[in-house]
Design an enzyme around this catalytic site. Structure first.
Site, PDB file in Angstrom:
ATOM      1  N   GLU A 191      -4.239   9.105  18.682  1.00 38.24           N
ATOM      2  CA  GLU A 191      -4.830  10.446  18.762  1.00 38.24           C
ATOM      3  C   GLU A 191      -5.899  10.628  17.686  1.00 38.24           C
ATOM      4  OE1 GLU A 191      -1.618   9.707  19.083  1.00 38.24           O
ATOM      5  OE2 GLU A 191      -1.473  10.216  21.201  1.00 38.24           O
ATOM      6  N   GLU A 223      -9.404  -1.523   6.411  1.00 41.06           N
ATOM      7  CA  GLU A 223      -8.244  -1.775   7.252  1.00 41.06           C
ATOM      8  C   GLU A 223      -8.659  -1.948   8.702  1.00 41.06           C
ATOM      9  OE1 GLU A 223      -5.451   1.466   7.479  1.00 41.06           O
ATOM     10  OE2 GLU A 223      -3.819   0.143   8.048  1.00 41.06           O
ATOM     11  N   SER A 237       1.023   6.397   2.787  1.00 42.06           N
ATOM     12  CA  SER A 237       1.690   7.359   3.669  1.00 42.06           C
ATOM     13  C   SER A 237       2.943   7.932   3.022  1.00 42.06           C
ATOM     14  CB  SER A 237       2.100   6.675   4.974  1.00 42.06           C
ATOM     15  OG  SER A 237       0.980   6.257   5.676  1.00 42.06           O
ATOM     16  N   SER A 251       4.823  -1.842   4.310  1.00 41.27           N
ATOM     17  CA  SER A 251       5.034  -3.267   4.592  1.00 41.27           C
ATOM     18  C   SER A 251       4.995  -4.011   3.269  1.00 41.27           C
ATOM     19  CB  SER A 251       3.916  -3.838   5.461  1.00 41.27           C
ATOM     20  OG  SER A 251       3.617  -2.979   6.507  1.00 41.27           O
ATOM     21  N   GLN A 292       0.842  -1.194   0.000  1.00 41.62           N
ATOM     22  CA  GLN A 292       0.000   0.000   0.000  1.00 41.62           C
ATOM     23  C   GLN A 292       0.877   1.243   0.000  1.00 41.62           C
ATOM     24  OE1 GLN A 292      -1.002   1.748   3.489  1.00 41.62           O
ATOM     25  NE2 GLN A 292      -3.207   1.633   3.305  1.00 41.62           N
TER      26      GLN A 292
END
Lengths: 386, 395
Positions: B365, B232, B115, B149, B112
């Protein structure tokens, strides 16, 4: 570790939800926060009219009593739902003491004896209010009190402090050295105490040659009281859950509506995170409390461990929820007219009732075989099997 | 609608036609996919039968009992859990037929590429650019991704990239299926605090992606990515853990076996965490029972938060409990584990790796914000980044 039995049923059945609706609508009518506030400082902090409807009308007093003994033949799961609603309303009714503890003690005696079954029927019908004369702080697994003696032919002397709901009782269940006695309230001297939790009045019970009816011998009596304390502690978790839920719901509603700095204060991340954590705690407390109720209802072999887990966890959640409720209401939370303080007082008192979280963690240590330093593992009542 | 009985018949037919003992692993898995028994809730022809998702458990347990090979779901988790549901929801028929079968069988591993160093929790701020070369019908991609990953074993990637920097950040994103063997894709191991490299950095330099590997419309990538991200978080909660399963198990075992390590302070903390681990287990069990009863509750959003905190606190206690041994670490050699596994490792590894639990897959958070806003209905914080063009945002 393999699973020797089905896991706890942690959901609510339709019947339980119907019972909840009935109790909740009664309390909405009769136990609004303003009416509780108006009552708690009078000389009758209990609400007998609500208790009568709850006990006899809805049948809550006899939930745990089998039908053949005049009760509803329901289980601890239903009683837990009643306690959730009573906690949500901080209702000043003696259900935990009369409906749960006294009923369980009597059921732990020999119900085939006429004295026991007669009293059970009156208790179950709501006709007589029967309360155990034990300190509210008495915990399962702790030594039982020895302050009352039979000085001959059922004549009792001694005293017991911090007895919850004694002021409302018709009959007190007294644990003496020679057994369990039913003592009419008229035979004892009640000294009302000033309780931290105004909704659950406390009194010192003094017996000075009080005449009682013996219901069980010493061994039976002690076992019955010990069993009732286990049940009481397990179901108290549900009261704590209901209380915590009210605090969370009210606080969320408050921070959504209250504006400061030209924003609802609930939009500040610091507050959102606190409330999200509290929501998580309450969701977890629900699972713990349901597990305890189901373990008691099904007589699961690991019920003592499950009850200890629920008490060790739910006590803290209820206190935290009530403390957050006061803090996040700001100045309003410190006022007498806002009901937050009733919840804080009940939550804090509940955290001492029927064993502190620390006491219950000690029981977890024993049951899960995690001994303290310098001790050998005791004989576990329930090992760490799921 | 396919019933449990029909599924049992299909499983029996599959096992009769392809006895697991005599069938090569890959052949069996392909036959299972073609029989519609891969993911029964997927459509026919795509590895499923359009059956209720809850019946998958039945198929899996019958095949497991018969000794059939599985497709190593942990190794291909990103493909199964994230790429597949997104391709199913947004892919063209051609894309579904091309990608789903090798994905499920495990012949093609997925990763994926979401990010970025500058866009973690604020994922929509990503800056990797994709520019259309209209003459070639290809997109040209430049940028850097991180925390990837499986990138070093992956054949394909799901990728989001910025296709219009003049639009607000959520609107100028497009979603692609990226060939990890394409020229310009460079994968570098990213070594972590454990000493291992589970993850990678991925550098994309002039990578060409045919327009036929775009998933969803140009500029609609954020909506497509939300499908991926929701999937996810679905995965937690389905598993049943025994009492004293998970991270508390090794600590409790050490406590029982090593009276010499016990102190009163550690005892109190152990009991608190033991109780919390048991309550978390019951909460997960309650969530599972709600799902089975068709009353999914919002508790799922919170379970990851609970487990992240507990894993960190329990593993921290474990290091202390071990005393002098807690000063040691098993091995700092850089390795490349294919899956994350907390069991069979020492306390120091668990302590360090658990630090990632409150960061990966959404920081605690951000998850607390999600609970506060979606479960409790609290208002969002005021923000000014939704209307501004991406190119005008502070960086």
């Amino acid at each position: 570790m393999t699973s020797p039995r089905a896991p706890f049923d942690l959901l609510y059945s339709e019947t339980e939800e119907e019972l909840r609706s009935a109790v909740r609508s009664l309390l909405a009518d009769r136990c609004a926060p303003a009416s509780i506030l108006a009552r708690v400082e009078t000389d009758q902090p209990h609400d007998p009219r609500t208790w009568q409807t709850l006990a006899a009308g809805i049948g809550a007093a006899g939930l745990l009593v089998p039908e053949k003994l005049g009760g509803q033949g329901a289980s601890h799961r239903e009683a837990a739902v009643v306690l959730e609603e009573l906690g949500r309303a901080v209702a000043p009714v003696p259900y935990l003491t009369a409906g749960v503890l006294a009923a369980e003690i009597l059921l732990g005696c020999d119900p085939s004896s006429a004295e026991v079954s007669d009293l059970l029927r009156q208790v179950a019908s709501g006709g007589r209010l029967c309360v155990p004369a034990v300190p509210l702080t008495l915990a399962p697994g702790a030594p039982l009190p020895t302050g009352v003696r039979d000085v001959g032919a059922g004549t009792l002397t001694g005293s017991v402090t911090s007895v919850a709901d004694a002021a409302a009782a018709d009959v007190l269940l007294v644990l003496a050295d020679t057994g369990l006695y039913a003592v009419p309230a008229s035979e004892v001297t009640l000294t009302p105490l000033v309780p931290l939790d105004l909704t659950r009045p406390l009194a010192r019970v003094t017996l000075d040659g009080a005449a009682g009816t013996r219901l069980a011998d010493a061994a039976t009596a002690r076992a019955a009281v010990a069993g009732a304390l286990l049940t009481g502690a397990g179901l108290l978790a549900s009261e704590q859950l209901g209380l915590a839920e009210w605090c969370l719901t009210e606080t969320v509603a408050h921070v959504r509506g209250r504006h400061q700095f030209n924003r609802p204060i609930g939009s500040f991340q610091a507050l959102k995170h606190r409330l999200a954590r509290l929501w998580l705690d309450v969701a977890s407390a629900r699972a713990a409390a349901r597990a305890a109720a189901d373990a008691l209802a099904t007589g699961a072999p690991d019920a003592p461990l499950t009850v200890a887990v629920a008490q060790a966890y739910c006590s803290g959640v209820a206190v935290r929820a009530a403390e957050e409720c006061v803090q996040l209401h700001g100045g309003i939370g410190m006022t007498w007219e806002h009901p937050a303080h009733l919840y804080l007082k009940r939550a804090k008192a509940d955290s001492l009732a029927l064993g502190t979280a620390g006491h219950h963690r000690g029981l977890v240590a024993e049951f899960a075989e995690l001994p303290a330093p310098g001790t050998r593992p005791g004989t576990a009542v329930a090992g760490p099997t799921p | 609608m396919t019933t449990a009985d029909e599924l049992r018949v299909r499983v029996a037919e599959l096992l009769a036609a392809h006895p697991p003992a005599d069938t090569p692993r890959g052949d069996f898995l392909r036959a299972r996919f073609d029989a519609g028994l891969a993911w029964v809730h997927y459509p026919e022809g795509l590895g499923g039968l359009g059956a209720p998702r809850s019946l998958q458990v039945l198929v899996d347990s019958e095949l497991e009992a018969a000794g059939a090979p599985d497709n190593d779901p942990r190794r291909i988790g990103i493909g199964l859990g994230m790429a597949a549901p997104t391709i199913l929801a947004y892919g063209t028929e051609e894309q579904k037929r091309r990608f789903l079968r090798p994905l499920w069988v495990g012949e093609e591993v997925w990763c994926q590429l979401f990010s970025e160093p500058g866009a973690g929790s604020d994922l929509a701020a990503l800056g990797t650019r994709a520019v259309l070369d209209e003459a070639a019908g290809e997109w040209v991609v430049d940028g850097q991704k991180v925390w990837t990953s499986s990138a070093h074993t992956a054949r394909w990637a799901i990728l989001i990239a910025r296709t219009d920097p003049d639009l607000p950040k959520h609107q100028g994103i497009t979603y692609f299926l990226c060939d990890m063997h394409a020229p310009g894709v460079e994968v570098r191991p990213l070594r972590q605090i454990t000493g291992e490299a589970e993850f990678n950095e991925v550098f994309l330099t002039g990578v060409r992606i045919p327009d036929g590997h775009r998933l969803g419309a140009v500029g609609q990538g954020w909506a497509v990515a939300r499908t991926t991200l929701m999937n996810e978080r679905v995965s937690i909660g389905g598993m049943r853990i025994p009492r004293e399963g998970g991270m508390i198990a090794p600590v409790a075992a050490t406590w029982r076996e090593r009276p010499d390590l016990r102190t009163h302070d550690l005892h109190q903390r152990l009991l608190e965490l033991w109780v919390e681990a048991e309550v978390a287990r019951l909460t997960g069990e309650r969530l599972r029972q709600q799902l089975v009863a068709g009353q999914p509750g919002p508790e799922g959003s919170g379970m990851k938060l609970t487990f992240a905190r507990l894993n960190q606190e329990i593993s921290a206690l474990e290091v202390e409990l071990l005393g002098e041994e807690g000063l040691l670490y098993e091995d700092w050699t850089m390795r490349r584990p294919e899956i994350v596994d907390f069991t069979g490792r020492d306390a120091g590894y668990r302590y360090l790796r658990a630090k990632g639990n409150s960061i990966e897959g959404g920081t605690s958070e951000i998850l607390l914000n999600i609970v506060a806003e979606r479960v409790l209905g609290l208002p969002a914080e005021p923000r000014d980044d939704k209307e501004l063009a991406w190119k005008d945002l502070a960086r």
